[in-house]
Design a protein around this motif. Structure first.
Motif, PDB file in Angstrom:
ATOM      1  N   ALA A 179      -5.286   0.222 -26.057  1.00 32.12           N
ATOM      2  CA  ALA A 179      -4.238  -0.033 -27.057  1.00 32.12           C
ATOM      3  C   ALA A 179      -2.874  -0.171 -26.383  1.00 32.12           C
ATOM      4  N   VAL A 180      -2.598   0.678 -25.389  1.00 29.21           N
ATOM      5  CA  VAL A 180      -1.314   0.574 -24.685  1.00 29.21           C
ATOM      6  C   VAL A 180      -1.201  -0.791 -24.014  1.00 29.21           C
ATOM      7  N   LEU A 181      -2.266  -1.218 -23.347  1.00 28.25           N
ATOM      8  CA  LEU A 181      -2.229  -2.508 -22.646  1.00 28.25           C
ATOM      9  C   LEU A 181      -1.999  -3.661 -23.628  1.00 28.25           C
ATOM     10  N   LEU A 182      -2.658  -3.589 -24.778  1.00 26.93           N
ATOM     11  CA  LEU A 182      -2.530  -4.667 -25.758  1.00 26.93           C
ATOM     12  C   LEU A 182      -1.133  -4.695 -26.380  1.00 26.93           C
ATOM     13  N   ALA A 183      -0.488  -3.537 -26.437  1.00 25.52           N
ATOM     14  CA  ALA A 183       0.841  -3.462 -27.065  1.00 25.52           C
ATOM     15  C   ALA A 183       1.963  -3.819 -26.095  1.00 25.52           C
ATOM     16  N   LEU A 184       1.677  -3.907 -24.793  1.00 24.48           N
ATOM     17  CA  LEU A 184       2.752  -4.084 -23.803  1.00 24.48           C
ATOM     18  C   LEU A 184       3.736  -5.213 -24.121  1.00 24.48           C
ATOM     19  N   PRO A 185       3.270  -6.385 -24.583  1.00 20.58           N
ATOM     20  CA  PRO A 185       4.250  -7.464 -24.838  1.00 20.58           C
ATOM     21  C   PRO A 185       5.288  -7.079 -25.885  1.00 20.58           C
ATOM     22  N   ASP A 186       4.986  -6.111 -26.742  1.00 21.91           N
ATOM     23  CA  ASP A 186       5.889  -5.763 -27.843  1.00 21.91           C
ATOM     24  C   ASP A 186       6.695  -4.501 -27.573  1.00 21.91           C
ATOM     25  N   LEU A 187       6.559  -3.931 -26.380  1.00 22.85           N
ATOM     26  CA  LEU A 187       7.268  -2.685 -26.090  1.00 22.85           C
ATOM     27  C   LEU A 187       8.466  -2.957 -25.188  1.00 22.85           C
ATOM     28  N   PRO A 188       9.529  -2.148 -25.330  1.00 22.00           N
ATOM     29  CA  PRO A 188      10.767  -2.417 -24.589  1.00 22.00           C
ATOM     30  C   PRO A 188      10.704  -1.903 -23.160  1.00 22.00           C
ATOM     31  N   LEU A 198       1.246   8.079 -22.262  1.00 19.64           N
ATOM     32  CA  LEU A 198       0.157   7.778 -23.200  1.00 19.64           C
ATOM     33  C   LEU A 198      -0.986   7.060 -22.470  1.00 19.64           C
ATOM     34  N   TYR A 199      -0.609   6.200 -21.541  1.00 19.37           N
ATOM     35  CA  TYR A 199      -1.648   5.497 -20.777  1.00 19.37           C
ATOM     36  C   TYR A 199      -2.360   6.466 -19.832  1.00 19.37           C
ATOM     37  N   GLU A 200      -1.575   7.188 -19.050  1.00 17.40           N
ATOM     38  CA  GLU A 200      -2.179   8.037 -18.014  1.00 17.40           C
ATOM     39  C   GLU A 200      -3.003   9.170 -18.600  1.00 17.40           C
ATOM     40  N   ARG A 201      -2.609   9.674 -19.739  1.00 10.55           N
ATOM     41  CA  ARG A 201      -3.345  10.771 -20.366  1.00 10.55           C
ATOM     42  C   ARG A 201      -4.246  10.258 -21.486  1.00 10.55           C
ATOM     43  N   GLY A 202      -4.483   8.955 -21.510  1.00 12.65           N
ATOM     44  CA  GLY A 202      -5.232   8.378 -22.628  1.00 12.65           C
ATOM     45  C   GLY A 202      -6.711   8.244 -22.341  1.00 12.65           C
ATOM     46  N   THR A 203      -7.499   8.222 -23.411  1.00 10.46           N
ATOM     47  CA  THR A 203      -8.909   7.864 -23.304  1.00 10.46           C
ATOM     48  C   THR A 203      -8.986   6.363 -23.012  1.00 10.46           C
ATOM     49  N   GLY A 204     -10.185   5.869 -22.760  1.00 11.84           N
ATOM     50  CA  GLY A 204     -10.354   4.430 -22.554  1.00 11.84           C
ATOM     51  C   GLY A 204      -9.804   3.646 -23.742  1.00 11.84           C
ATOM     52  N   ALA A 205     -10.115   4.098 -24.940  1.00 15.68           N
ATOM     53  CA  ALA A 205      -9.663   3.381 -26.146  1.00 15.68           C
ATOM     54  C   ALA A 205      -8.142   3.421 -26.262  1.00 15.68           C
ATOM     55  N   ASP A 253       9.689   4.865 -25.241  1.00 15.82           N
ATOM     56  CA  ASP A 253      10.298   4.420 -23.985  1.00 15.82           C
ATOM     57  C   ASP A 253       9.252   4.394 -22.872  1.00 15.82           C
ATOM     58  N   ALA A 254       9.686   3.928 -21.704  1.00 19.77           N
ATOM     59  CA  ALA A 254       8.732   3.681 -20.616  1.00 19.77           C
ATOM     60  C   ALA A 254       8.001   4.952 -20.199  1.00 19.77           C
ATOM     61  N   ALA A 255       8.733   6.079 -20.161  1.00 15.62           N
ATOM     62  CA  ALA A 255       8.091   7.325 -19.732  1.00 15.62           C
ATOM     63  C   ALA A 255       6.987   7.718 -20.712  1.00 15.62           C
ATOM     64  N   SER A 310      -7.247  17.787 -10.526  1.00 11.73           N
ATOM     65  CA  SER A 310      -8.640  17.408 -10.318  1.00 11.73           C
ATOM     66  C   SER A 310      -9.424  17.491 -11.634  1.00 11.73           C
ATOM     67  N   PHE A 311      -9.083  18.481 -12.464  1.00  8.71           N
ATOM     68  CA  PHE A 311      -9.699  18.563 -13.796  1.00  8.71           C
ATOM     69  C   PHE A 311      -9.297  17.367 -14.654  1.00  8.71           C
ATOM     70  N   ARG A 312      -8.020  17.002 -14.551  1.00  4.64           N
ATOM     71  CA  ARG A 312      -7.548  15.903 -15.408  1.00  4.64           C
ATOM     72  C   ARG A 312      -8.306  14.622 -15.100  1.00  4.64           C
ATOM     73  N   ASP A 313      -8.487  14.327 -13.828  1.00  2.00           N
ATOM     74  CA  ASP A 313      -9.231  13.115 -13.472  1.00  2.00           C
ATOM     75  C   ASP A 313     -10.656  13.184 -14.030  1.00  2.00           C
ATOM     76  N   TYR A 314     -11.244  14.359 -13.964  1.00  2.00           N
ATOM     77  CA  TYR A 314     -12.607  14.548 -14.484  1.00  2.00           C
ATOM     78  C   TYR A 314     -12.639  14.362 -15.999  1.00  2.00           C
ATOM     79  N   PHE A 315     -11.712  15.006 -16.694  1.00  2.00           N
ATOM     80  CA  PHE A 315     -11.674  14.864 -18.160  1.00  2.00           C
ATOM     81  C   PHE A 315     -11.456  13.395 -18.542  1.00  2.00           C
ATOM     82  N   ASP A 316     -10.569  12.723 -17.788  1.00  2.00           N
ATOM     83  CA  ASP A 316     -10.311  11.311 -18.099  1.00  2.00           C
ATOM     84  C   ASP A 316     -11.584  10.484 -17.928  1.00  2.00           C
ATOM     85  N   ALA A 317     -12.369  10.814 -16.923  1.00  2.00           N
ATOM     86  CA  ALA A 317     -13.636  10.092 -16.731  1.00  2.00           C
ATOM     87  C   ALA A 317     -14.575  10.349 -17.913  1.00  2.00           C
TER      88      ALA A 317
END
Lengths: 282, 204
Positions: free
Chosen positions: B94-103, B83-90, B76-78, A45-52
């Motif tokens: 970048a991950v989305l833009l790089a997708l065509p070039d990633l395996p 990187l996407y799931e734990r990434g900031t908006g920015a 790799d995919a994982a 729940s924190f992670r979703d908040y931090f991501d926001a």
């Protein structure tokens, strides 16, 4: 007039607030991570908040011409909940992010042993990541809480001049100032500080290292309190330079200690009629 | 978007250029790890630099720097998903833009595109609706992606949209209905809609 609100919980506010804040002169905000009013039950729940705070909220703010940064921490209240404490292990992954300009809010709520260890651990994290720290002082038993806070800061690896001690008032400002920390004041409709008391504190203690915030959140609060303080400062004889110092340059200097403040706002993507914060049906 | 290392270096300050050289060297190093080797503790150095690109290169050049890091490290995919799931908006952009070039296999990359398309962040939506989405989204998801772009003001008159829109009668119907709804509400129809609609009539 340019205003930097150094402590406001925009996730709880509407786009009307962003619009009114921009009209009042607010061009930058820092959103400290905090309690949601409703207890969290897991680190996820924190992670979703931090991501926001690192994605959606800066996007929303940019639509209204406001630069948005955040601070990341396990808050004092939830530091007491064993279901939440494991989030401490995930903080390093967030503290490297560009939008994170401090560790916070950490500090005391009920002054428990669990809060002691969370505060000490997070001051160390701030030192390790080259970040300053935003430290919340308790709303109950405030002076004792401030003294205990300053003791923990003194014992930490983080110098006091990289710490912003927040929610100060007439009873705590002197000891906080003597410690060398930055001084935060939250101006509220009913509680904490009000505009008149704030201006009196500024007159007595001066504008050095003073930051004024609205701390607006999901409770009764007002995101325009920063502007109200600025207006009263001018009416009571402070200069425009004093106002700019307290409401812009001081927060820029404090959060600038991170090396990560980026105050030019470019909307991150194309907008629709100037506003892409759309819902279904629009 | 796909700018070269040299073009990017020319845009950076001397300090930023030095930083990028080191970051790309670390990303290159990451590709030399033996396949199946146990992961090292902590995030790899290039991933820390991926996070720090904004303050190192400036917000304008950060996106290109991040895309270049991804293309160089070829995670790799994982790792891409993380990187996407734990990434900031920015970082997510970048991950989305790089997708065509990633395996990545389509079933590894498409969920990231779908995640971005569920958001209302137009920066993410714009980054998601590129050549990778055009190549891999199924027809239904693709048409809804186009409609969402028009709905949120993301430009869609791009080459890959043009190629896939040709002769698509169902897309034409959806666009026509959307235009009718806008007109009924007294609101303007996005300029891009007519352009895409014209493409659907080609080769039909």
């Amino acid at each position: 007039m340019r205003i930097f609100d150094p402590h406001i919980h925009m996730a709880s506010r509407t786009t009307d607030d962003y619009e009114a804040m921009y009209a009042a002169g607010v061009r930058a905000v820092v959103e400290p991570s905090f309690w949601l009013g409703q207890p969290r039950t897991s680190p996820a729940s924190f992670r979703d908040y931090f991501d926001a705070l690192l994605g959606w909220e800066p996007f929303r703010a940019a639509q209204y011409g406001i630069a948005h940064h955040c601070t990341i921490a396990l808050n004092p209240k939830e530091a007491n909940d064993p279901r939440c404490v494991p989030v401490l292990e995930e903080l390093p992954g967030y503290l490297v992010k560009d939008g994170v300009v401090a560790v916070g809010e950490t500090g005391y709520d009920s002054m428990t042993a669990a809060e002691d260890s969370a505060l000490a651990a997070q001051l160390q994290l701030a030192a390790d990541h080259g970040l300053p720290a935003l430290v919340h002082t308790p709303h109950r038993d405030k002076l004792a809480g401030l003294r205990r806070t300053l003791d923990v800061v003194r014992e930490s690896a983080l110098p006091a001049d990289r710490v912003l001690v927040d929610h100060l008032n007439e009873t705590t400002v002197k000891e906080a100032k003597d410690s060398g920390a930055w001084l935060g004041f939250s101006v509220y409709p009913d509680t904490k500080m009000d505009e008149k008391r704030m201006v009196a504190v500024l007159r007595e203690y001066g504008p050095e290292r003073v930051l004024v915030n609205s701390a607006a959140d999901w409770g009764r609060s007002d995101p325009l309190k920063t502007r109200r303080v600025a207006d009263l400062m001018l009416a009571e004889g402070f200069t425009e330079d004093d106002v700019d110092r307290v409401l812009w340059r001081n927060p820029v200097a404090f959060y600038g200690l991170s090396g990560r403040l980026a105050l030019d706002v470019a909307p991150p993507g194309p907008t629709h009629e100037g506003n892409s914060v759309l819902r279904g049906g629009e | 978007m796909l700018i070269t290392r040299e073009e990017l270096l020319a845009r950076l300050s001397p300090e930023g250029a030095d930083w990028l050289d080191l970051a790309l060297a670390e990303a290159q190093e990451a590709t030399r790890r033996a396949p199946g080797a146990p992961p090292e503790p902590g995030a790899p150095g290039w991933q820390l630099r991926f996070a720090a690109a904004g303050r190192a290169c400036g917000p304008q050049a950060a996106e290109a720097a991040r895309v270049l890091l991804l293309r160089t490290a070829c995670p790799d995919a994982a790792a891409v998903a993380r990187l996407y799931e734990r990434g900031t908006g920015a970082e997510r952009r970048a991950v989305l833009l790089a997708l065509p070039d990633l395996p990545l296999a389509p079933d590894e990359g498409v969920p990231l595109v779908e995640d971005a398309l569920r958001t209302n962040d137009t920066g993410l939506i714009a980054a998601a609706v590129g050549p990778y989405a055009a190549a891999h989204l199924d027809a239904h998801a693709w048409r809804h992606a186009i409609l969402k772009c028009l709905f949120t003001g993301v430009p869609v008159a791009t080459a890959e949209v043009a190629d896939r829109a040709r002769g698509d009668r169902e897309l034409a119907r959806m666009l026509g209905d959307f235009a009718a709804e806008r007109t009924a509400a007294g609101r303007p129809v996005p300029d891009d809609l007519d352009r895409v609609l014209a493409l659907t009539a080609e080769g039909a």
